[in-house]
Scaffold this motif. Structure first.
Motif, PDB file in Angstrom:
ATOM      1  N   ILE A  63     -23.085  88.724  61.312  1.00 28.23           N
ATOM      2  CA  ILE A  63     -23.873  87.907  62.242  1.00 28.23           C
ATOM      3  C   ILE A  63     -25.315  88.422  62.236  1.00 28.23           C
ATOM      4  CG2 ILE A  63     -23.494  89.289  64.354  1.00 28.23           C
ATOM      5  CD1 ILE A  63     -23.030  85.543  64.310  1.00 28.23           C
ATOM      6  N   GLN A  64     -26.284  87.545  62.329  1.00 26.08           N
ATOM      7  CA  GLN A  64     -27.672  87.983  62.338  1.00 26.08           C
ATOM      8  C   GLN A  64     -28.163  88.301  63.744  1.00 26.08           C
ATOM      9  OE1 GLN A  64     -29.456  88.892  59.688  1.00 26.08           O
ATOM     10  NE2 GLN A  64     -27.446  88.544  58.774  1.00 26.08           N
ATOM     11  N   GLN A  65     -27.555  87.664  64.713  1.00 30.88           N
ATOM     12  CA  GLN A  65     -28.009  87.861  66.087  1.00 30.88           C
ATOM     13  C   GLN A  65     -26.885  87.495  67.053  1.00 30.88           C
ATOM     14  OE1 GLN A  65     -31.301  85.543  67.788  1.00 30.88           O
ATOM     15  NE2 GLN A  65     -32.671  87.159  67.059  1.00 30.88           N
ATOM     16  N   VAL A  66     -26.695  88.317  68.065  1.00 36.10           N
ATOM     17  CA  VAL A  66     -25.834  87.905  69.171  1.00 36.10           C
ATOM     18  C   VAL A  66     -26.733  87.820  70.392  1.00 36.10           C
ATOM     19  CG1 VAL A  66     -23.797  88.403  70.564  1.00 36.10           C
ATOM     20  CG2 VAL A  66     -23.867  89.149  68.181  1.00 36.10           C
ATOM     21  N   GLN A  67     -26.740  86.666  71.039  1.00 31.31           N
ATOM     22  CA  GLN A  67     -27.544  86.490  72.256  1.00 31.31           C
ATOM     23  C   GLN A  67     -26.608  86.445  73.456  1.00 31.31           C
ATOM     24  OE1 GLN A  67     -30.346  83.311  72.137  1.00 31.31           O
ATOM     25  NE2 GLN A  67     -31.284  84.008  70.222  1.00 31.31           N
ATOM     26  N   TYR A  68     -26.762  87.423  74.329  1.00 31.33           N
ATOM     27  CA  TYR A  68     -25.952  87.477  75.546  1.00 31.33           C
ATOM     28  C   TYR A  68     -26.790  86.913  76.691  1.00 31.33           C
ATOM     29  CZ  TYR A  68     -23.343  91.196  73.056  1.00 31.33           C
ATOM     30  OH  TYR A  68     -22.612  91.939  72.156  1.00 31.33           O
ATOM     31  N   SER A  69     -26.341  85.835  77.281  1.00 27.80           N
ATOM     32  CA  SER A  69     -27.037  85.359  78.467  1.00 27.80           C
ATOM     33  C   SER A  69     -26.341  85.932  79.698  1.00 27.80           C
ATOM     34  CB  SER A  69     -27.045  83.842  78.505  1.00 27.80           C
ATOM     35  OG  SER A  69     -25.733  83.372  78.366  1.00 27.80           O
ATOM     36  N   MET A  70     -26.992  85.817  80.842  1.00 35.36           N
ATOM     37  CA  MET A  70     -26.444  86.430  82.065  1.00 35.36           C
ATOM     38  C   MET A  70     -26.223  85.371  83.127  1.00 35.36           C
ATOM     39  SD  MET A  70     -28.824  89.780  81.997  1.00 35.36           S
ATOM     40  CE  MET A  70     -29.023  90.698  80.467  1.00 35.36           C
ATOM     41  N   ILE A  71     -25.195  84.567  82.920  1.00 38.65           N
ATOM     42  CA  ILE A  71     -24.880  83.486  83.845  1.00 38.65           C
ATOM     43  C   ILE A  71     -23.795  83.981  84.784  1.00 38.65           C
ATOM     44  CG2 ILE A  71     -24.181  81.070  84.032  1.00 38.65           C
ATOM     45  CD1 ILE A  71     -24.962  80.717  81.118  1.00 38.65           C
ATOM     46  N   THR A  72     -24.133  84.066  86.057  1.00 36.26           N
ATOM     47  CA  THR A  72     -23.176  84.655  86.989  1.00 36.26           C
ATOM     48  C   THR A  72     -22.233  83.613  87.571  1.00 36.26           C
ATOM     49  OG1 THR A  72     -24.986  86.114  87.538  1.00 36.26           O
ATOM     50  CG2 THR A  72     -23.028  86.329  88.853  1.00 36.26           C
ATOM     51  N   ASP A  73     -22.680  82.377  87.631  1.00 39.11           N
ATOM     52  CA  ASP A  73     -21.857  81.327  88.217  1.00 39.11           C
ATOM     53  C   ASP A  73     -20.904  80.771  87.157  1.00 39.11           C
ATOM     54  OD1 ASP A  73     -20.776  79.238  89.546  1.00 39.11           O
ATOM     55  OD2 ASP A  73     -22.601  78.041  89.666  1.00 39.11           O
ATOM     56  N   PRO A  74     -19.586  80.937  87.342  1.00 41.25           N
ATOM     57  CA  PRO A  74     -18.642  80.503  86.307  1.00 41.25           C
ATOM     58  C   PRO A  74     -18.749  78.998  86.005  1.00 41.25           C
ATOM     59  CG  PRO A  74     -17.515  81.750  88.025  1.00 41.25           C
ATOM     60  CD  PRO A  74     -18.911  81.542  88.493  1.00 41.25           C
ATOM     61  N   ALA A  75     -19.044  78.195  87.019  1.00 40.66           N
ATOM     62  CA  ALA A  75     -19.148  76.751  86.797  1.00 40.66           C
ATOM     63  C   ALA A  75     -20.358  76.446  85.911  1.00 40.66           C
ATOM     64  CB  ALA A  75     -19.262  76.018  88.126  1.00 40.66           C
ATOM     65  N   ALA A  76     -21.463  77.162  86.142  1.00 44.10           N
ATOM     66  CA  ALA A  76     -22.661  76.959  85.334  1.00 44.10           C
ATOM     67  C   ALA A  76     -22.423  77.453  83.911  1.00 44.10           C
ATOM     68  CB  ALA A  76     -23.845  77.696  85.955  1.00 44.10           C
ATOM     69  N   SER A  77     -21.648  78.512  83.783  1.00 42.76           N
ATOM     70  CA  SER A  77     -21.347  79.052  82.460  1.00 42.76           C
ATOM     71  C   SER A  77     -20.540  78.029  81.653  1.00 42.76           C
ATOM     72  CB  SER A  77     -20.566  80.355  82.623  1.00 42.76           C
ATOM     73  OG  SER A  77     -20.288  80.927  81.386  1.00 42.76           O
ATOM     74  N   LEU A  78     -19.578  77.410  82.320  1.00 45.01           N
ATOM     75  CA  LEU A  78     -18.790  76.385  81.633  1.00 45.01           C
ATOM     76  C   LEU A  78     -19.672  75.198  81.246  1.00 45.01           C
ATOM     77  CD1 LEU A  78     -16.045  75.401  80.648  1.00 45.01           C
ATOM     78  CD2 LEU A  78     -15.616  74.487  82.918  1.00 45.01           C
ATOM     79  N   ALA A  79     -20.600  74.833  82.132  1.00 45.90           N
ATOM     80  CA  ALA A  79     -21.520  73.734  81.815  1.00 45.90           C
ATOM     81  C   ALA A  79     -22.353  74.085  80.588  1.00 45.90           C
ATOM     82  CB  ALA A  79     -22.432  73.456  83.010  1.00 45.90           C
ATOM     83  N   ALA A  80     -22.794  75.336  80.494  1.00 47.55           N
ATOM     84  CA  ALA A  80     -23.581  75.765  79.338  1.00 47.55           C
ATOM     85  C   ALA A  80     -22.746  75.686  78.065  1.00 47.55           C
ATOM     86  CB  ALA A  80     -24.097  77.187  79.552  1.00 47.55           C
ATOM     87  N   TYR A  81     -21.474  76.024  78.197  1.00 45.67           N
ATOM     88  CA  TYR A  81     -20.579  75.922  77.033  1.00 45.67           C
ATOM     89  C   TYR A  81     -20.432  74.459  76.617  1.00 45.67           C
ATOM     90  CZ  TYR A  81     -16.435  76.065  74.100  1.00 45.67           C
ATOM     91  OH  TYR A  81     -15.567  75.910  73.050  1.00 45.67           O
ATOM     92  N   GLU A  82     -20.234  73.603  77.589  1.00 46.30           N
ATOM     93  CA  GLU A  82     -20.040  72.188  77.263  1.00 46.30           C
ATOM     94  C   GLU A  82     -21.316  71.559  76.737  1.00 46.30           C
ATOM     95  OE1 GLU A  82     -17.497  69.706  79.724  1.00 46.30           O
ATOM     96  OE2 GLU A  82     -17.102  71.438  80.992  1.00 46.30           O
ATOM     97  N   ALA A  83     -22.466  72.127  77.101  1.00 44.42           N
ATOM     98  CA  ALA A  83     -23.736  71.614  76.593  1.00 44.42           C
ATOM     99  C   ALA A  83     -24.093  72.270  75.261  1.00 44.42           C
ATOM    100  CB  ALA A  83     -24.834  71.861  77.621  1.00 44.42           C
ATOM    101  N   ASN A  84     -23.152  72.975  74.651  1.00 44.88           N
ATOM    102  CA  ASN A  84     -23.355  73.654  73.364  1.00 44.88           C
ATOM    103  C   ASN A  84     -24.416  74.745  73.412  1.00 44.88           C
ATOM    104  OD1 ASN A  84     -21.414  72.140  72.226  1.00 44.88           O
ATOM    105  ND2 ASN A  84     -22.787  70.745  71.148  1.00 44.88           N
ATOM    106  N   GLU A  85     -24.661  75.286  74.574  1.00 47.19           N
ATOM    107  CA  GLU A  85     -25.600  76.404  74.652  1.00 47.19           C
ATOM    108  C   GLU A  85     -24.876  77.740  74.538  1.00 47.19           C
ATOM    109  OE1 GLU A  85     -28.890  75.982  77.606  1.00 47.19           O
ATOM    110  OE2 GLU A  85     -27.877  74.098  78.015  1.00 47.19           O
ATOM    111  N   LEU A  86     -23.572  77.706  74.669  1.00 46.67           N
ATOM    112  CA  LEU A  86     -22.766  78.911  74.473  1.00 46.67           C
ATOM    113  C   LEU A  86     -21.690  78.588  73.448  1.00 46.67           C
ATOM    114  CD1 LEU A  86     -22.114  80.143  78.144  1.00 46.67           C
ATOM    115  CD2 LEU A  86     -23.748  81.089  76.508  1.00 46.67           C
ATOM    116  N   ASP A  87     -21.320  79.603  72.663  1.00 45.84           N
ATOM    117  CA  ASP A  87     -20.282  79.394  71.659  1.00 45.84           C
ATOM    118  C   ASP A  87     -18.911  79.845  72.147  1.00 45.84           C
ATOM    119  OD1 ASP A  87     -22.147  78.410  69.818  1.00 45.84           O
ATOM    120  OD2 ASP A  87     -22.750  80.451  69.282  1.00 45.84           O
ATOM    121  N   ILE A  88     -18.919  80.695  73.175  1.00 46.03           N
ATOM    122  CA  ILE A  88     -17.656  81.171  73.717  1.00 46.03           C
ATOM    123  C   ILE A  88     -17.719  80.987  75.226  1.00 46.03           C
ATOM    124  CG2 ILE A  88     -16.145  83.180  74.038  1.00 46.03           C
ATOM    125  CD1 ILE A  88     -17.247  84.296  71.411  1.00 46.03           C
ATOM    126  N   GLY A  89     -16.669  80.420  75.793  1.00 41.07           N
ATOM    127  CA  GLY A  89     -16.672  80.157  77.229  1.00 41.07           C
ATOM    128  C   GLY A  89     -15.479  80.802  77.911  1.00 41.07           C
TER     129      GLY A  89
END
Lengths: 305, 564
Positions: free
Chosen positions: B260-286
């Motif tokens: 992998i060339q880069q792993v980007q860890y975001s810091m989303i504390t709200d689980p519902a928002a994290s799932l939304a980010a996954y569904e919006a293709n902003e996260l690869d693992i949810g």
């Protein structure tokens, strides 16, 4: 006027003192401490940690040490984010929080006041109903519901805007709107009520009878006077907005300080709790002062000596 | 009327807008700009670490957000393979002395930090001493208790014993006879100790930069792992990239050099928002919250992205055995009765959205030493007779009982605790009063005056039964809130630690566990299960039951991203 302002500024000091003593006392009387973990730390480790951070001193001594640090501009260490000082944490996040707050404030003024004015001018007409609907929705919808709703609609379904972060202006839109909803509604309602009251005033009727143009009556005679009560609530609203919204920063993962208001309490991160409380107290006190000064400027009947 | 009509028009307009936007939005450049995960080609993995890590100082870190990053940017002497067997990592081999009290690690050739300096055995000596030094008050310092001199150091008071500490440190049982050899002397035989050398707290640290720079900024950070820390925007994101100085021969089995060339860890504390980010293709693992499980299972697209698997942790309810007049202190039979009355299978379905495995013992599946036996099975009839017998044993009447069940608020325990209280009410006609406390207050209460029954969890630090038995229910364990103490169990555990081979240890650990379950100091409820979402383009992800925060976190360096 200057004397009044100086007196008010000096009054802030005892206010902050009382706020800090109460917060410090409450915070330390809550059971548990920063080292409580589900996987318990050994007693020797907890003792060592308490010694390292001076938490084994009596509470009054700890308070005095904290005040001493504060006077030197040192807010102490964070007990949760080890190796980081509260100064660092605040410095990292406060700009973002203030930016978000000011954006939301401007948005709520730009939308809220015209909304209220239009509603009052078209009293009992469609614009009034629409404006009332908007403000009722804005007041009744808790911000976490509004935030998630915006997120689902604009990020997940439409994919127009990113769901989290603060890197680009695209990131700013949803949180600003979500944060502004409530103040928009509040300002619109105040403005509307105040405008309706002004409409019936003698000087407005006089202006009409003198045959002044409608536009200048509204702007010069009505809005200027109707805004006086609105300005009173703008101060607390601005203070509330720029000290951050826990919920909005939480939902949109914004790297501000607003998130710490609540998380630091759960974590018993004493230094951060104190810093947040003091920032909030200073912001409220200063905003109230500004409002009072503005008041004198807008309302010629008010003079301070 | 007017109002209604105009509102209806607005809604319709909104829907039309939404529909149009949906079809255009998915192809428009703005979608790519915002959801950078949607770009094809670049080897970037987007994950959510759930919040700002409290510390990336390996000596100080204790929580899963910190560990998830440390696993990639630092390296230990030994590591795990995909099946959680101990394998060489910075050490190419190790010898255990015949008496089991000395381990000699031989370091790999050509190992370097991210700053290019060689990793030498002395760096382990420095790091381990730093971990055990009471002046540093390290949260995980106690893993050094088995090293010679370790427990004395951990017990020393940093203020009163200040003069003694330096002397104790020189006698601490770690040494580096040469740059390639690191020797650990143990206070007593501890066959599981090589697992301790896999914990992130034991990674090598270079004295020169630790004493000059902190661990709080990426530009100062010197790591030893396959990846290195390149960006740390506090409270926003962490970025790691391959460490050019990593020796790919060490990780030949994982795939050599990082993919992998880069792993980007975001810091989303709200689980519902994290799932939304996954569904919006902003996260690869949810990691969806449990309320969303049924929606995901019924979603034709999302349901195909679900990854499930065991995780090495347990949720249990403990009995207070410290209260001398309590029913549970006085009667083992009563403890069994309260355990037998719980229909865990139903509880799993009703209160845990079906995610999890019914627990009937302590050591979880996937860890050596797990026993697939229902030691105290659900049995309502037996529960009722045992309850009556228990009351007699304790010399109490039903009216004497004023039982409380404690839990921490704000973490969805209310429905689980209510479920259990209801089962006891129907079985025994006894009210067990649920008491919820805020987390800090709850933990404080447990350590001082526990509730009659209280909720807690336990997760593995290392995949060995010692970590689930000795560290949780032995007499002296600080985590033993029950106050349970059985000398025979402790003897068995100590005996197991003297056996060098795992296959010789396991029967003893099993015996110990059987004995514990006979004493019933806890009600095991649920073994953890992962319910994660992974985008189809994430390849070579290796989920293990040891993942603490993000699925596959231990082997992120070798993940690749397919074009999409």
């Amino acid at each position: 006027m200057l004397g009044y302002i100086i007196r008010r500024v000096l009054w802030i000091i005892p206010v902050l003192f009382v706020v800090s003593v109460i917060t410090f006392g409450l915070m330390h009387s809550a059971p548990g401490g920063p080292w409580s973990r589900e996987k318990k730390l050994p007693e020797a480790t907890v003792a060592a940690l308490n010694a390292k951070y001076g938490l084994d001193d009596p509470i009054p001594i700890q308070y005095l040490k904290w005040v001493g640090g504060l006077l030197h501009g040192d807010l102490g260490p964070s007990y949760k984010y080890l190796d980081r000082s509260v100064n660092d944490i605040v410095a990292d996040g406060i700009g973002t929080t203030v930016q978000l707050g000011i954006q939301a404030f401007l948005l709520s003024v730009i939308i809220g006041i015209p909304l209220g004015v239009i509603a009052a001018l078209r009293h009992n007409g469609i614009p009034d109903y629409l404006a009332t609907l908007v403000s009722v929705l804005g007041i009744c919808t808790p911000s976490f519901v509004a935030a998630i709703l915006l997120l689902v609609i604009f990020s997940v379904w439409l994919k127009w805007l990113p769901t989290f972060g603060w890197d680009s202006p695209a990131n700013w839109i949803l949180p600003t709107v979500a944060l502004a909803l409530f103040p928009i509604a509040q300002i619109a309602r105040y403005t509307r009520a105040s405008m309706l009251e002004v409409t019936r005033k003698d000087y407005v009727r006089t202006a009409h009878s003198k045959g002044l143009r409608e536009g200048s009556i509204v702007v010069v005679h009505m809005i200027r006077n109707a805004l006086i009560p609105v300005v009173t609530i703008l101060g607390p609203i601005l203070a509330f907005l720029i000290t951050g919204s826990f919920i909005i920063e939480f939902v949109f993962s914004i790297p501000g300080i607003g998130r710490y208001y609540v998380t630091s309490i759960g974590q018993r991160d004493y230094g951060v709790i104190m810093a947040m409380t003091m920032i909030f107290a200073v912001a409220i006190a200063v905003m109230n002062l500004i409002v009072d000064v503005l008041y004198a400027y807008i309302d010629p009947r008010i003079r301070y000596s | 009327m007017w109002l209604k009509k105009s509102f209806a028009i607005l809604v319709v307009l909104g829907l039309i807008l939404a529909a149009c936007g949906g079809t255009q939005g998915s192809n428009s450049p703005s979608a790519n700009a915002s959801g950078s995960g949607a770009a094809s080609g670049p080897q970037i993995l987007h994950v959510d670490m759930g919040g700002e890590p409290p510390s990336l100082d390996p000596t100080q870190a204790t929580d899963s957000a910190s560990i998830t990053v440390l696993r990639s940017i630092t390296a230990t002497l030994v590591y795990f393979d995909k099946q959680l067997n101990v394998v060489p990592w910075l050490a190419k081999s190790w010898d255990v002395a015949p008496d089991g009290q000395k381990i000699t690690f031989h370091l790999q050739d050509n190992i370097k930090y991210s700053n290019g300096d060689p990793i030498v055995a002395g760096d382990f000596v420095f790091s381990w001493k730093r971990l055990v030094d009471p002046r540093n008050a390290a949260g995980y310092g106690y893993i050094m208790a088995d090293v010679k001199g370790g427990s004395d150091l951990l017990a020393a008071d940093p203020k009163k014993d200040a003069a003694k500490i330096d002397g104790l440190l020189t006698k601490f049982g770690v040494s580096a006879p040469d740059d390639k050899t690191f020797v650990v002397e143990l206070a007593k035989p501890a066959a599981y100790f090589v697992y301790i050398a896999s914990l992130y707290g034991t990674v090598p640290l270079q004295k020169k930069w630790v004493s000059q720079k902190g661990f709080t900024e990426a530009k100062n950070y010197v790591g030893s792992g396959p990846m290195k820390l390149t960006q740390w925007q506090h409270n926003a994101k962490i970025v790691i990239e391959p460490n050019p100085n990593w020796n790919p021969a060490i990780s030949a089995a994982e795939g050599g050099a990082p993919k992998i060339q880069q792993v980007q860890y975001s810091m989303i504390t709200d689980p519902a928002a994290s799932l939304a980010a996954y569904e919006a293709n902003e996260l690869d693992i949810g990691a969806p919250p449990s309320q969303e499980v049924s929606r995901i299972q019924n979603d034709p697209k999302l349901s195909k992205q679900v990854i499930q698997g065991a995780t090495l942790n347990i949720t249990y309810f403990g009995f207070d055995l410290k209260n001398p007049t309590g029913l549970f202190t006085k009667s083992v039979t009563a403890r069994k009765a309260f355990s037998e009355a719980i229909n865990k299978k139903q509880m799993m379905a009703v209160a845990f959205s079906g995610i999890g495995v019914v627990a009937d013992s302590l050591v979880p599946p996937g860890m050596p030493g797990h026993q697939d036996t229902a030691f105290i099975p659900y049995d309502l009839a037996k529960a009722k007779t045992d309850f009556e017998a228990g009351l007699k044993e304790a010399n109490l009447t039903k009216a004497d009982l004023k039982l409380q069940i404690g839990y921490n608020t704000g973490a969805n325990w209310e429905n689980k605790v209510a479920f259990m209280a209801e089962q006891w009410r129907t079985a025994f006609g006894v009210e067990v009063k649920p008491v919820g406390l805020e987390w800090g207050a709850y933990l404080d209460r447990l350590s001082k005056d526990p509730f009659d029954i209280f909720r807690l969890g336990w997760g593995a630090d290392y995949p060995h039964p010692n970590n689930f038995l000795t560290d949780l229910i032995s007499c002296k364990s600080t985590n033993n809130n029950m106050g349970y103490c059985n000398k025979q169990v402790d003897d068995l555990l100590a005996q197991a630690a003297t056996k060098p081979k795992l296959e010789d240890q396991l029967p003893l650990y099993n015996q110990a566990q059987e004995m514990v379950m006979k004493d019933a100091p806890i009600i095991p409820i649920r073994f953890g299960q992962r319910f994660a979402l992974v985008k189809p383009w994430v390849q070579n992800l290796v989920p293990t039951s040891q993942d603490s925060q993000i699925t596959g976190e231990n082997f992120f360096a070798w993940v690749s991203i397919a074009p999409h």
